[in-house]
Design a protein around this motif. Structure first.
Motif, PDB file in Angstrom:
ATOM      1  N   ASP A  83      86.665 -58.167 -19.015  1.00 27.32           N
ATOM      2  CA  ASP A  83      87.760 -57.471 -18.331  1.00 27.32           C
ATOM      3  C   ASP A  83      87.452 -57.166 -16.868  1.00 27.32           C
ATOM      4  OD1 ASP A  83      89.458 -57.562 -20.461  1.00 27.32           O
ATOM      5  OD2 ASP A  83      89.248 -55.453 -21.025  1.00 27.32           O
ATOM      6  N   ASP A 107      87.633 -59.357 -24.143  1.00 26.30           N
ATOM      7  CA  ASP A 107      87.557 -57.987 -23.624  1.00 26.30           C
ATOM      8  C   ASP A 107      86.311 -57.721 -22.784  1.00 26.30           C
ATOM      9  OD1 ASP A 107      89.936 -57.420 -24.850  1.00 26.30           O
ATOM     10  OD2 ASP A 107      89.026 -56.409 -26.579  1.00 26.30           O
ATOM     11  N   LEU A 158      88.999 -59.685 -14.504  1.00 21.83           N
ATOM     12  CA  LEU A 158      90.441 -59.932 -14.510  1.00 21.83           C
ATOM     13  C   LEU A 158      91.032 -59.995 -13.109  1.00 21.83           C
ATOM     14  CD1 LEU A 158      91.655 -57.848 -17.581  1.00 21.83           C
ATOM     15  CD2 LEU A 158      91.577 -60.343 -17.345  1.00 21.83           C
ATOM     16  N   SER A 179      94.102 -65.095 -12.672  1.00 21.01           N
ATOM     17  CA  SER A 179      95.452 -64.717 -13.083  1.00 21.01           C
ATOM     18  C   SER A 179      95.893 -65.651 -14.192  1.00 21.01           C
ATOM     19  CB  SER A 179      96.424 -64.788 -11.908  1.00 21.01           C
ATOM     20  OG  SER A 179      96.574 -66.116 -11.482  1.00 21.01           O
ATOM     21  N   ASN A 180      96.752 -65.195 -15.057  1.00 22.87           N
ATOM     22  CA  ASN A 180      97.182 -65.966 -16.222  1.00 22.87           C
ATOM     23  C   ASN A 180      98.031 -67.175 -15.846  1.00 22.87           C
ATOM     24  OD1 ASN A 180      97.449 -66.665 -18.858  1.00 22.87           O
ATOM     25  ND2 ASN A 180      98.807 -64.987 -19.416  1.00 22.87           N
ATOM     26  N   ILE A 202      90.575 -63.856 -19.668  1.00 24.77           N
ATOM     27  CA  ILE A 202      91.740 -63.081 -20.105  1.00 24.77           C
ATOM     28  C   ILE A 202      91.678 -62.782 -21.601  1.00 24.77           C
ATOM     29  CG2 ILE A 202      94.249 -63.204 -20.401  1.00 24.77           C
ATOM     30  CD1 ILE A 202      94.224 -64.795 -17.680  1.00 24.77           C
TER      31      ILE A 202
END
Length: 115
Positions: free
Chosen positions: A94, A91, A97, A101-102, A88
């Motif tokens: 990405d 970059d 992603l 999940s955060n 996360i």
């Protein structure tokens, strides 16, 4: 123009299946490459070696960034949440992603192939 770095050593002794030990199984890499598309029919012997090195570098980079997250959390054991946080926060990751999940990283499902 990009200069040869420390990783260009895979080319120094010539590329063949007999150049040094490989951390990742070349047969498995070749199998994955063949499954990547119906139009992929022939793969040279050198291509899996390059992919093997690329995978090693990818794993190394992701691990180093994940370890930074572990240290910031004042822990000594790397957890999947650290990997998720590294993905996360970076970059260049990405494209991963969708796998993390955060809030919770309780299950990491493999990506669904789109055809």
């Amino acid at each position: 123009m990009r200069q040869a770095g420390t990783y260009s050593g895979i080319f120094s002794a010539g590329i063949s299946g007999k150049t040094g030990p490989h951390s990742l199984p070349l047969a498995r890499i070749k199998k994955i490459m063949k499954k990547s598309g119906d139009d992929v029919k022939m793969i040279s012997g050198e291509a899996p070696i390059v992919f093997s090195k690329a995978c090693e570098l990818f794993i190394q980079e992701l691990t180093q960034r994940s370890w930074t997250e572990t240290i910031q959390g004042k822990r000594r054991t790397l957890h999947k949440e650290d990997v998720a946080s590294a993905v996360i926060a970076t970059d260049i990751f990405d494209f991963l992603l969708g796998l993390v999940s955060n809030s919770s990283c309780s299950s990491i499902d493999p990506p669904v192939a789109e055809h």
